[in-house]
Scaffold this motif. Structure first.
Motif, PDB file in Angstrom:
ATOM      1  N   SER A  43      50.739  85.353  31.280  1.00 21.13           N
ATOM      2  CA  SER A  43      50.868  86.799  31.123  1.00 21.13           C
ATOM      3  C   SER A  43      50.931  87.426  32.516  1.00 21.13           C
ATOM      4  O   SER A  43      50.491  86.835  33.510  1.00 21.13           O
ATOM      5  N   HIS A  44      51.476  88.626  32.579  1.00 27.47           N
ATOM      6  CA  HIS A  44      51.551  89.387  33.824  1.00 27.47           C
ATOM      7  C   HIS A  44      50.149  89.574  34.403  1.00 27.47           C
ATOM      8  O   HIS A  44      49.924  89.429  35.602  1.00 27.47           O
ATOM      9  N   SER A  45      49.183  89.867  33.536  1.00 28.08           N
ATOM     10  CA  SER A  45      47.815  90.116  34.013  1.00 28.08           C
ATOM     11  C   SER A  45      47.171  88.845  34.569  1.00 28.08           C
ATOM     12  O   SER A  45      46.369  88.916  35.509  1.00 28.08           O
ATOM     13  N   THR A  46      47.525  87.693  34.028  1.00 30.10           N
ATOM     14  CA  THR A  46      46.993  86.426  34.556  1.00 30.10           C
ATOM     15  C   THR A  46      47.504  86.191  35.970  1.00 30.10           C
ATOM     16  O   THR A  46      46.746  85.803  36.863  1.00 30.10           O
ATOM     17  N   VAL A  47      48.785  86.459  36.193  1.00 36.76           N
ATOM     18  CA  VAL A  47      49.351  86.302  37.535  1.00 36.76           C
ATOM     19  C   VAL A  47      48.695  87.295  38.489  1.00 36.76           C
ATOM     20  O   VAL A  47      48.330  86.933  39.613  1.00 36.76           O
ATOM     21  N   MET A  48      48.503  88.538  38.046  1.00 38.60           N
ATOM     22  CA  MET A  48      47.833  89.532  38.887  1.00 38.60           C
ATOM     23  C   MET A  48      46.431  89.061  39.271  1.00 38.60           C
ATOM     24  O   MET A  48      46.009  89.199  40.423  1.00 38.60           O
ATOM     25  N   LYS A  49      45.715  88.491  38.307  1.00 39.71           N
ATOM     26  CA  LYS A  49      44.360  87.993  38.550  1.00 39.71           C
ATOM     27  C   LYS A  49      44.388  86.871  39.595  1.00 39.71           C
ATOM     28  O   LYS A  49      43.586  86.854  40.530  1.00 39.71           O
ATOM     29  N   HIS A  50      45.328  85.940  39.439  1.00 42.44           N
ATOM     30  CA  HIS A  50      45.437  84.838  40.402  1.00 42.44           C
ATOM     31  C   HIS A  50      45.762  85.359  41.800  1.00 42.44           C
ATOM     32  O   HIS A  50      45.158  84.917  42.783  1.00 42.44           O
ATOM     33  N   ILE A  51      46.700  86.293  41.901  1.00 40.05           N
ATOM     34  CA  ILE A  51      47.071  86.842  43.210  1.00 40.05           C
ATOM     35  C   ILE A  51      45.878  87.541  43.857  1.00 40.05           C
ATOM     36  O   ILE A  51      45.619  87.387  45.057  1.00 40.05           O
ATOM     37  N   LYS A  52      45.111  88.282  43.064  1.00 37.39           N
ATOM     38  CA  LYS A  52      43.912  88.957  43.596  1.00 37.39           C
ATOM     39  C   LYS A  52      42.924  87.928  44.139  1.00 37.39           C
ATOM     40  O   LYS A  52      42.385  88.080  45.241  1.00 37.39           O
ATOM     41  N   GLU A  53      42.697  86.849  43.379  1.00 38.53           N
ATOM     42  CA  GLU A  53      41.768  85.801  43.814  1.00 38.53           C
ATOM     43  C   GLU A  53      42.278  85.091  45.047  1.00 38.53           C
ATOM     44  O   GLU A  53      41.514  84.738  45.954  1.00 38.53           O
ATOM     45  N   ILE A  54      43.599  84.860  45.112  1.00 37.21           N
ATOM     46  CA  ILE A  54      44.203  84.215  46.277  1.00 37.21           C
ATOM     47  C   ILE A  54      44.001  85.080  47.516  1.00 37.21           C
ATOM     48  O   ILE A  54      43.601  84.577  48.571  1.00 37.21           O
ATOM     49  N   ARG A  55      44.256  86.362  47.390  1.00 36.03           N
ATOM     50  CA  ARG A  55      44.074  87.276  48.531  1.00 36.03           C
ATOM     51  C   ARG A  55      42.636  87.259  49.023  1.00 36.03           C
ATOM     52  O   ARG A  55      42.375  87.279  50.222  1.00 36.03           O
ATOM     53  N   GLU A  56      41.696  87.251  48.084  1.00 36.53           N
ATOM     54  CA  GLU A  56      40.276  87.226  48.474  1.00 36.53           C
ATOM     55  C   GLU A  56      39.940  85.948  49.221  1.00 36.53           C
ATOM     56  O   GLU A  56      39.157  85.963  50.168  1.00 36.53           O
ATOM     57  N   LYS A  57      40.542  84.833  48.806  1.00 37.66           N
ATOM     58  CA  LYS A  57      40.246  83.557  49.454  1.00 37.66           C
ATOM     59  C   LYS A  57      40.935  83.415  50.804  1.00 37.66           C
ATOM     60  O   LYS A  57      40.395  82.762  51.707  1.00 37.66           O
ATOM     61  N   LEU A  58      42.122  84.011  50.943  1.00 31.93           N
ATOM     62  CA  LEU A  58      42.883  83.846  52.182  1.00 31.93           C
ATOM     63  C   LEU A  58      42.552  84.884  53.241  1.00 31.93           C
ATOM     64  O   LEU A  58      42.799  84.662  54.425  1.00 31.93           O
ATOM     65  N   CYS A  59      42.020  86.016  52.836  1.00 30.92           N
ATOM     66  CA  CYS A  59      41.784  87.107  53.805  1.00 30.92           C
ATOM     67  C   CYS A  59      40.352  87.144  54.280  1.00 30.92           C
ATOM     68  O   CYS A  59      39.445  86.716  53.777  1.00 30.92           O
TER      69      CYS A  59
END
Length: 90
Positions: free
Chosen positions: A74-90
């Motif tokens: 789902s679109h929201s699942t991808v949004m959730k993953h991107i948010k988590e990725i940003r938190e881990k990379l930044c």
């Protein structure tokens, strides 16, 4: 209704492990000019497989919706993953 095709039947299954292998990064190839990539090396390697796949596809497709459609998420699942990725990379 029996004449309607399920849109999921037309989707091609993606082998996530093969996709990751195709995009496996060799951090040794980066130069000093690529210091931003080298700075996130450990964080990138700490991402789990779904997060790496989403990150790679997002970089290629530049759209949450396209990534979601490609992976069958789902679109929201991808949004959730991107948010988590940003938190881990930044």
């Amino acid at each position: 209704m029996s004449g309607m095709k399920n849109s999921n039947q037309n989707q091609t299954k993606i082998n996530l492990e093969e996709l990751l292998e195709d995009y496996e990064l060799d951090f040794g190839m980066f130069t000093e000019l690529d210091d931003r990539l080298l700075a996130i090396q450990d964080s990138y390697l700490a991402l789990n497989v779904p997060e790496r796949i989403v990150l790679i596809l997002y970089a290629e497709l530049k759209s949450y919706r396209k990534v979601a459609k490609t992976l069958g998420f789902s679109h929201s699942t991808v949004m959730k993953h991107i948010k988590e990725i940003r938190e881990k990379l930044c």
